[in-house]
Design an enzyme around this catalytic site. Sequence first.
Site, PDB file in Angstrom:
ATOM      1  N   SER A 170       1.075  -1.252   0.050  1.00  0.00           N
ATOM      2  CA  SER A 170       0.025   0.115   0.069  1.00  0.00           C
ATOM      3  C   SER A 170       0.982   1.127  -0.168  1.00  0.00           C
ATOM      4  CB  SER A 170      -1.091  -0.022   1.348  1.00  0.00           C
ATOM      5  OG  SER A 170      -1.995   1.025   1.053  1.00  0.00           O
ATOM      6  N   ASP A 263      -9.828  -4.531  -4.821  1.00  0.00           N
ATOM      7  CA  ASP A 263      -9.152  -3.787  -3.927  1.00  0.00           C
ATOM      8  C   ASP A 263     -10.237  -2.770  -3.837  1.00  0.00           C
ATOM      9  OD1 ASP A 263      -7.660  -1.946  -2.785  1.00  0.00           O
ATOM     10  OD2 ASP A 263      -5.777  -2.797  -3.671  1.00  0.00           O
TER      11      ASP A 263
END
Length: 323
Positions: A170, A263
């Site tokens: 991330s 996601d």
Amino acid sequence: MAASNNNDEVVTDFFPYYRLYKNGRVERFYGLYGLVEVPPSLEDPATGVSSRDVSISAHVSARLYLPKNTAADQKLPVLVYYHGGGLVLGSAFFKIEHCYLNHLVSESNCVAISVNYRLAPEHDLPTLYQDCWDALQWVASHAVVSPINIKDPWIENHGDFNRVFVAGDSAGGNIVFNMVTRSGNESLIGNVKLSGAILAFPFLLIPSIENIEHTLSYKLWNVICPPSEPGIESPMVNPIAEKSPSLSMLAGSRLFLCTGEKDELVPKEIGTKFVEALEKSEWKGEIEFTEVENEGHCFQCANPETEKAKDLIKRMASFIQRN
């Protein structure tokens, strides 16, 4: 009627992640996610991995990891890891990161340095990236003989500086991108070269992705980006921005990139767009790209013992171990 306290005035409300108050105080909502710090362990019960904490500088610390049954003279790949959290949350010492690193280190048989860097919005993004660069340089400094530099014995005794990798999930993937960009244009101490990089579910933005302005990552970036690098055209987050250094200069000969089909934070299209841009740049390295079916953002960190998480971690380990 009592006058209101201006120090309690909210400047930025990004609930359920954080609030920034006028007096500079930042309130983070870690309790909503059950995020707690845990100490290092002499031997993790599940993996046998040992860990301990070190200070790198006045502002940067790290948790080091060493696999079970490492021989006294055994040399291992070196993995510098950057945690996620949107650049505004997270810690190398949280239970979720600690558990994930134990599994990744055990599977990869590497010595790992999980970096605890400063966070936005108290600190601007160049400060965060500099913290992460300083940590990488500190690791590289173990490759040179110096009576001044105090070296860590795990890194000095077991680090193979011909096999140095950077990895992150991330926001950590965003940091990795910035590190390999900088390493491609600026030398590391001892002329250490990065062998490769892992960008997992990276916090990157590319304008051509449909409806990207509606994503959480886009909204967050526009809150925390520095005035000198506003919006989606910042090279800090957009790998194909006009002002970005050429992708052909990225450090390392190999990249591992993964995204999730479902996601909810970072558009899955980031992966294909990044690969297309890298191929057009004539970068000379090799990229391994995978989109994990039916999985969301950084799922393998949340629970590294699921079958799909184990599979992804094994692929990362194979990437690190491959000569």
